[in-house]
Design a protein around this motif. Structure first.
Motif, mmCIF file in Angstrom:
data_model
loop_
_atom_site.group_PDB
_atom_site.id
_atom_site.type_symbol
_atom_site.label_atom_id
_atom_site.label_comp_id
_atom_site.label_asym_id
_atom_site.label_seq_id
_atom_site.Cartn_x
_atom_site.Cartn_y
_atom_site.Cartn_z
ATOM 1 N N ARG A 21 0.812 -1.211 0.046
ATOM 2 C CA ARG A 21 0.137 0.016 -0.038
ATOM 3 C C ARG A 21 1.078 1.197 -0.069
ATOM 4 N NH1 ARG A 21 -1.384 3.096 4.003
ATOM 5 N NH2 ARG A 21 -0.555 1.730 5.896
ATOM 6 N N LEU A 22 1.769 1.268 0.804
ATOM 7 C CA LEU A 22 2.885 2.584 0.815
ATOM 8 C C LEU A 22 3.397 2.550 -0.497
ATOM 9 C CD1 LEU A 22 3.986 2.048 4.625
ATOM 10 C CD2 LEU A 22 2.351 3.742 3.608
ATOM 11 N N ALA A 23 3.923 1.440 -1.233
ATOM 12 C CA ALA A 23 4.937 1.543 -2.266
ATOM 13 C C ALA A 23 3.713 2.203 -3.239
ATOM 14 C CB ALA A 23 5.339 0.184 -2.842
ATOM 15 N N GLU A 24 2.448 1.886 -3.387
ATOM 16 C CA GLU A 24 1.542 2.735 -4.242
ATOM 17 C C GLU A 24 1.310 4.015 -3.951
ATOM 18 O OE1 GLU A 24 -0.065 1.489 -7.068
ATOM 19 O OE2 GLU A 24 1.268 -0.152 -6.853
ATOM 20 N N LEU A 25 1.285 4.407 -2.772
ATOM 21 C CA LEU A 25 1.081 5.794 -2.366
ATOM 22 C C LEU A 25 2.401 6.390 -2.826
ATOM 23 C CD1 LEU A 25 -0.073 5.708 1.374
ATOM 24 C CD2 LEU A 25 -1.524 6.443 -0.813
#
Length: 182
Positions: A67-71
Motif C-alpha cells: 500500500r505504501l509503495a502505491e502511495l
C-alpha cells in the motif's frame, strides 16, 4: 531411447529452473531493481557511474508495504519517519539530501526511485500536520493517524530493547520526491 528422453527432460528442467532463478534475482536483489536503475541511468546519463542505490520497502507487513509503495508511486507519500535512537545505537549516519533509494513492494519488485530532499530531527510531540500528510499520504486526520501508527510502531521496537517511548523522543523526518515511477 527412453533413458535419453528422461535425461533430456531433467536437463531442460534444471536449465529452466536456473534461468528463472538467475532472471529473478542477482545477489538476492530482484532483477526489476537492476532494470529500473538501468532505465533511469539511460535517461539520466549523469548518474551512469553512480552505484545501484539501496532497495527496500516501507513497513514490515506485506499489505502495508504494498500500500505504501502505491502511495509513493502516486506521489501521495513523500516522507518517512524513523527513531533517532536507531541511528545512534547503530552508529550510523543520518540520511542525506540527494541520496536515492529504490522502493520495492514486499516481494522486492522495484516500484519507484525516490530522492531525499530534506532531513530534520524533530521531537515526536512537535510533528506537524503538514509533515504527517506527507508521511501518511492522506489529508484525512493525518496527524492523528501519524501519531497513532508511529507511536504503536516505535513503542513495539523500543520495548524489545527494554526502552519506553516518550513524547519528546527524537524522530528523523525524511522528505523525498518520487523521481522515477515504475
Amino acid at each position: 531411447m527412453r533413458h535419453l528422453a528422461i535425461i533430456l527432460l531433467i536437463i531442460l528442467t534444471n536449465c529452466k529452473s536456473d534461468t528463472k532463478t538467475e532472471s529473478q534475482t542477482k545477489n538476492g536483489i530482484d532483477k526489476s531493481v537492476y532494470d529500473m536503475w538501468s532505465n533511469y541511468t539511460a535517461s539520466h546519463p549523469e548518474f551512469q557511474t553512480d552505484e545501484l542505490p539501496e532497495s527496500w520497502y516501507f513497513h514490515n507487513y506485506e499489505d502495508d508495504a504494498n500500500r505504501l509503495a502505491e502511495l509513493i508511486l502516486n506521489s501521495k507519500k513523500q516522507a518517512g519517519s524513523g527513531l533517532y535512537t536507531w541511528y545512534k545505537d547503530a552508529n550510523a549516519a543520518l540520511p542525506k539530501t540527494g541520496v536515492k533509494h529504490i522502493i520495492t513492494d514486499f516481494n522486492g519488485k522495484a516500484k519507484a526511485i525516490i530522492e531525499i530532499r530534506k532531513v530534520d530531527t524533530v521531537p515526536f510531540n512537535q510533528i506537524t500536520k503538514e509533515y504527517a500528510e506527507l508521511d501518511m499520504g492522506t489529508t484525512i486526520e493525518p496527524l492523528k493517524k501519524w501519531k497513532k501508527a508511529h507511536w504503536d510502531f516505535f513503542a513495539t521496537t523500543l520495548e524489545q530493547n527494554g526502552d519506553t517511548p516518550t513524547e519528546d523522543m527524537l524522530i528523523v523526518c525524511e522528505q523525498f520526491k518520487t523521481i522515477w515511477p515504475e
